[in-house]
Design a protein around this motif. Structure first.
Motif, PDB file in Angstrom:
ATOM      1  N   LEU A 216     -10.757   7.750 -17.361  1.00 19.64           N
ATOM      2  CA  LEU A 216      -9.982   8.911 -17.813  1.00 19.64           C
ATOM      3  C   LEU A 216     -10.401  10.165 -17.053  1.00 19.64           C
ATOM      4  O   LEU A 216      -9.556  10.993 -16.689  1.00 19.64           O
ATOM      5  N   ALA A 217     -11.700  10.309 -16.794  1.00 21.50           N
ATOM      6  CA  ALA A 217     -12.182  11.457 -16.029  1.00 21.50           C
ATOM      7  C   ALA A 217     -11.599  11.443 -14.618  1.00 21.50           C
ATOM      8  O   ALA A 217     -11.155  12.473 -14.100  1.00 21.50           O
ATOM      9  N   GLU A 218     -11.582  10.255 -14.017  1.00 23.54           N
ATOM     10  CA  GLU A 218     -10.999  10.120 -12.677  1.00 23.54           C
ATOM     11  C   GLU A 218      -9.499  10.401 -12.711  1.00 23.54           C
ATOM     12  O   GLU A 218      -8.978  11.131 -11.862  1.00 23.54           O
ATOM     13  N   GLY A 219      -8.800   9.832 -13.692  1.00 21.73           N
ATOM     14  CA  GLY A 219      -7.353  10.003 -13.776  1.00 21.73           C
ATOM     15  C   GLY A 219      -6.937  11.437 -14.000  1.00 21.73           C
ATOM     16  O   GLY A 219      -5.888  11.882 -13.513  1.00 21.73           O
ATOM     17  N   LEU A 220      -7.759  12.179 -14.728  1.00 14.89           N
ATOM     18  CA  LEU A 220      -7.441  13.570 -15.041  1.00 14.89           C
ATOM     19  C   LEU A 220      -7.982  14.548 -13.993  1.00 14.89           C
ATOM     20  O   LEU A 220      -7.609  15.707 -13.972  1.00 14.89           O
ATOM     21  N   GLY A 221      -8.866  14.051 -13.111  1.00 17.85           N
ATOM     22  CA  GLY A 221      -9.513  14.947 -12.147  1.00 17.85           C
ATOM     23  C   GLY A 221     -10.500  15.870 -12.824  1.00 17.85           C
ATOM     24  O   GLY A 221     -10.515  17.089 -12.575  1.00 17.85           O
ATOM     25  N   ALA A 222     -11.354  15.315 -13.687  1.00 18.96           N
ATOM     26  CA  ALA A 222     -12.307  16.118 -14.466  1.00 18.96           C
ATOM     27  C   ALA A 222     -13.395  16.703 -13.572  1.00 18.96           C
ATOM     28  O   ALA A 222     -13.661  16.226 -12.464  1.00 18.96           O
ATOM     29  N   ASP A 223     -14.040  17.748 -14.079  1.00 15.93           N
ATOM     30  CA  ASP A 223     -15.163  18.376 -13.374  1.00 15.93           C
ATOM     31  C   ASP A 223     -16.494  17.740 -13.748  1.00 15.93           C
ATOM     32  O   ASP A 223     -17.451  17.806 -12.974  1.00 15.93           O
ATOM     33  N   LEU A 224     -16.568  17.127 -14.935  1.00 13.48           N
ATOM     34  CA  LEU A 224     -17.833  16.573 -15.418  1.00 13.48           C
ATOM     35  C   LEU A 224     -17.551  15.478 -16.423  1.00 13.48           C
ATOM     36  O   LEU A 224     -16.650  15.595 -17.251  1.00 13.48           O
ATOM     37  N   LEU A 225     -18.343  14.408 -16.343  1.00 10.77           N
ATOM     38  CA  LEU A 225     -18.311  13.341 -17.337  1.00 10.77           C
ATOM     39  C   LEU A 225     -19.645  13.338 -18.063  1.00 10.77           C
ATOM     40  O   LEU A 225     -20.698  13.212 -17.429  1.00 10.77           O
ATOM     41  N   GLU A 226     -19.600  13.508 -19.383  1.00 11.63           N
ATOM     42  CA  GLU A 226     -20.812  13.479 -20.200  1.00 11.63           C
ATOM     43  C   GLU A 226     -20.869  12.165 -20.977  1.00 11.63           C
ATOM     44  O   GLU A 226     -19.895  11.774 -21.608  1.00 11.63           O
ATOM     45  N   ILE A 227     -22.021  11.499 -20.916  1.00 14.02           N
ATOM     46  CA  ILE A 227     -22.252  10.286 -21.692  1.00 14.02           C
ATOM     47  C   ILE A 227     -23.356  10.606 -22.699  1.00 14.02           C
ATOM     48  O   ILE A 227     -24.512  10.833 -22.312  1.00 14.02           O
ATOM     49  N   TRP A 228     -23.001  10.639 -23.978  1.00 13.16           N
ATOM     50  CA  TRP A 228     -23.954  10.987 -25.031  1.00 13.16           C
ATOM     51  C   TRP A 228     -24.424   9.722 -25.748  1.00 13.16           C
ATOM     52  O   TRP A 228     -23.607   8.956 -26.276  1.00 13.16           O
TER      53      TRP A 228
END
Length: 373
Positions: A216-228
């Motif tokens: 989803l981060a790749e598909g949306l072109g996100a700036d940051l992916l957080e894994i909590w």
């Protein structure tokens, strides 16, 4: 945090354990202005669903009823503790009704095909995401929507371990999630779950919630992916085995991927590739201690000669010896073709002039592989 940043935040099962844990996770998402919040099932629910499928195949329905009731009570209690509104409770009951219907179908057929198992297991995340939506909605002003990830996470039809269709996911994310990208809305959605082009529910395999978040981060072109999760990032080795292990502040995509494959359980191996393709940094953080630095995974070159040491249990080692290897070509190709035929990946390999030693993680097709070798 820059409010214009597009942040995808994923919370694992331990971060979704009960109302207190969900509220804590929701507060983190609100503080970090998360654009998309991806959640796992509440702690232990996926295991219960798998157990339910096995038990439902048997003649005695009473044990199935007890498992169903346990799942219902847990989610109803969390919804009550979060002070869910009537509409939220009705939506929850609809999903719980679907759970019981699927279990009864398995019981009548005395079978749980892969397609049915995917539908059943998807309920873990489909039940937890409305609960996170309730908690997050109460903590921020902007609209917060429980979004069905099956609208965007397109996969093939390999039920149980579906393969994501990257280009289609990107197009669908741009069509359906732009309100999240431009900061107007927060979407809470499900990890682990996808759908075929025909709308059949699929899953990405155990641990697939990290992978979902990265896609989803790749598909949306996100700036940051957080894994909590429940640990503060990657350490130099397993702290349970070596108390002197130290946290790692920064690590490269390649190093993180290799550590994930070879025993570092904090991150799913598949999670790294979509982030790497999109040049999206991954931040691993601890929900119990949000102020701790955690680990940043990015494309920066490693400065250390040795970053970390990982250990992996339960592997199978195979040694192939043959004089026909000597000064020959094409021998390794034939070996690899056998493993490809049985869809079994090779983890590590060493070669000499007359021998090949390799390890595999999945030994389910080992008898067939050995026969062909």
């Amino acid at each position: 945090m820059d409010s214009l940043k597009v942040i995808v935040s994923k919370f694992g099962g331990s971060s979704m354990k009960n109302a207190e844990a969900i509220t804590r996770s929701a507060q983190i998402a609100a503080d970090h202005k998360s654009s998309i919040v991806v959640v796992s099932a509440t702690y232990g629910t996926t295991n219960q669903l798998i157990q339910l499928a096995e038990v439902a195949k048997q003649d005695d329905w009473s044990l199935s009823e007890r498992i169903i009731e346990s799942i219902k009570e847990n989610h109803r209690q969390i919804a009550s503790d979060l002070k869910a509104e009537e509409a939220d409770l009705e939506a929850l009951e609809t999903l719980l009704g679907e759970l019981e219907t699927l279990a009864k179908g398995i019981h009548l057929l005395k079978d749980a095909p892969a397609k049915v198992m995917d539908r059943l297991q998807s309920l873990g995340e489909r039940l937890s995401s409305p609960l996170m939506t309730v908690a997050l909605r109460s903590l921020q002003d902007k609209p917060t929507e429980n979004f069905d990830v099956r609208q965007v996470l397109r996969t093939d039809d390999q039920f149980g371990k579906a393969v994501p269709q990257i280009e289609e996911i990107s197009n669908l994310c741009q069509n359906h999630l732009l309100a999240a990208k431009y900061g107007n809305q927060t979407f809470v959605t499900q990890g682990f779950v996808g759908a075929t082009a025909d709308g059949e529910t699929t899953t990405l395999g155990r641990g697939g919630s990290d992978y979902s978040a990265a896609l989803l981060a790749e598909g949306l072109g996100a700036d940051l992916l957080e894994i909590w999760t429940d640990v503060a990032g990657i350490a130099t080795t397993d702290p349970r085995l070596c108390p002197a292990a130290r946290p790692i502040g920064e690590i490269t995509f390649q190093e993180a991927a290799e550590l994930a494959v070879f025993g570092a359980k904090i991150l799913h191996p598949s999670c790294v590739l979509p982030a790497q393709r999109g040049l999206i940094p991954i931040r691993l953080k601890n929900t119990m201690d949000p102020s701790a630095g955690g680990t940043l995974i990015s494309s920066d070159d490693s400065k250390a000669e040795i970053t970390a040491i990982a250990a992996k249990d339960g592997i199978t080692a195979i040694k192939v010896k043959s004089g026909r290897m000597l000064m020959a070509y094409g021998f390794l190709k034939k070996i690899f073709e056998i493993f490809e035929r049985y869809e079994t990946s090779i983890d590590m390999i060493t070669t000499s002039e007359v021998a090949v030693s390799l390890t595999i993680d999945d030994a389910s097709r080992l008898p067939d592989i050995l026969e062909d070798l």
